[in-house]
Design a protein around this motif. Structure first.
Motif, short mmCIF file in Angstrom:
data_model
loop_
_atom_site.label_atom_id
_atom_site.label_comp_id
_atom_site.label_asym_id
_atom_site.label_seq_id
_atom_site.Cartn_x
_atom_site.Cartn_y
_atom_site.Cartn_z
N THR A 210 0.91 -1.10 -0.06
CA THR A 210 0.10 -0.13 0.03
C THR A 210 0.99 1.21 0.01
N GLU A 211 0.17 2.25 0.22
CA GLU A 211 1.00 3.56 0.16
C GLU A 211 2.09 3.63 1.36
N ARG A 212 1.56 3.10 2.44
CA ARG A 212 2.87 3.15 3.52
C ARG A 212 3.27 1.93 4.16
N LEU A 213 2.53 0.83 3.59
CA LEU A 213 2.66 -0.62 4.33
C LEU A 213 3.11 -1.54 3.00
N TRP B 158 -5.27 -17.79 3.82
CA TRP B 158 -6.63 -17.58 4.32
C TRP B 158 -6.74 -17.83 5.71
N PHE B 159 -5.53 -18.53 6.30
CA PHE B 159 -5.40 -18.91 7.76
C PHE B 159 -4.60 -18.20 8.32
N THR B 160 -3.54 -17.55 7.91
CA THR B 160 -2.32 -16.98 8.52
C THR B 160 -2.54 -15.79 8.98
N TYR B 161 -1.61 -15.27 9.66
CA TYR B 161 -1.58 -13.57 9.85
C TYR B 161 -0.64 -13.00 8.76
N TRP B 162 -0.99 -11.79 8.36
CA TRP B 162 -0.27 -11.29 7.43
C TRP B 162 0.56 -10.08 8.35
N LEU B 163 1.91 -10.05 8.30
CA LEU B 163 2.44 -9.10 9.11
C LEU B 163 2.32 -7.71 8.54
N VAL B 164 2.06 -6.75 9.40
CA VAL B 164 1.88 -5.32 8.75
C VAL B 164 3.32 -4.83 8.97
N VAL B 165 3.94 -4.23 7.85
CA VAL B 165 5.41 -3.68 7.99
C VAL B 165 5.29 -1.97 7.58
N ILE B 166 5.62 -1.63 8.33
CA ILE B 166 5.79 0.24 7.98
C ILE B 166 7.02 0.11 7.04
N THR B 167 6.46 0.36 5.91
CA THR B 167 7.67 0.12 4.67
C THR B 167 8.87 0.93 4.81
N SER C 106 -6.28 0.68 9.31
CA SER C 106 -7.33 0.81 8.29
C SER C 106 -6.67 0.88 7.22
N GLU C 107 -5.54 0.88 7.07
CA GLU C 107 -4.61 0.97 5.43
C GLU C 107 -4.49 -0.70 5.23
N ALA C 108 -4.08 -1.18 6.35
CA ALA C 108 -4.00 -3.01 6.09
C ALA C 108 -5.31 -3.54 5.88
#
Length: 169
Positions: free
Chosen positions: A4-7, A65-74, A112-114
């Motif tokens: 995304t824009e920041r992630l 669909w089962f896992t967590y997606w790690l939210v990384v501030i790029t 919200s972005e994630a």
């Protein structure tokens, strides 16, 4: 991976989740990213353990669909939160979403972005028609705002929680 824009959102593999449960520093070394130290603390430990067990019984092709997606501030190259679904969409095309972010990074629009990115990813799959977020605690205003921002509608309420739903348009 979703960008995304920041992630950057990285779907964690089964072995990544197992490493993270052992130690956040193990996972950090494995994926070559800095992570907030308490990423797998508290209720997240139990949730990750449940995800691991579910993923072991599913073909790898549906693990996203089962896992967590790690939210990384790029820009910071830092993992600060997790977002994901609680399995593959059911026979009605419905799936439940869950998420959390380190409190230092709350109220900055990251979650919200994630959530927006993961909802778009899910709805790009014809099998997904509805996303639920049941039982959001009434005092968790931040989570409620995140869902409303993503277009979820309030569809029910109990004494402790609020149920949200997003239907594919």
């Amino acid at each position: 991976m979703l960008v995304t824009e920041r992630l950057t959102l990285l779907p964690l593999s089964l072995s990544h989740l197992q490493s993270g449960l052992r130690s956040v520093s193990y996972l950090s070394d494995e994926i070559h990213l800095q992570l907030v130290p308490d990423l797998f603390e508290g209720v997240v430990q139990r949730a990750v353990s449940m995800k691991i067990e579910k993923m072991k019984s599913q073909p790898e092709s549906v693990h996203d669909w089962f896992t967590y997606w790690l939210v990384v501030i790029t820009q910071e190259n830092l993992g600060v939160g997790l977002v994901g679904f609680k399995g593959y969409p059911d026979s009605k095309g419905e799936v439940e979403i869950g998420y959390g972010i380190d409190q230092v990074y709350r109220r900055q629009g990251y979650m919200s972005e994630a959530v927006d990115a993961l909802v778009k990813w899910a709805f790009d799959h014809p099998v997904c028609k509805r996303i639920t977020a049941p039982g959001v605690l009434k005092e968790n205003i931040g989570s409620q705002r995140t869902l409303v921002h993503a277009g979820f509608e309030r569809v029910g309420e109990s004494p402790t929680g609020i149920d949200y739903l997003l239907v594919k348009g």
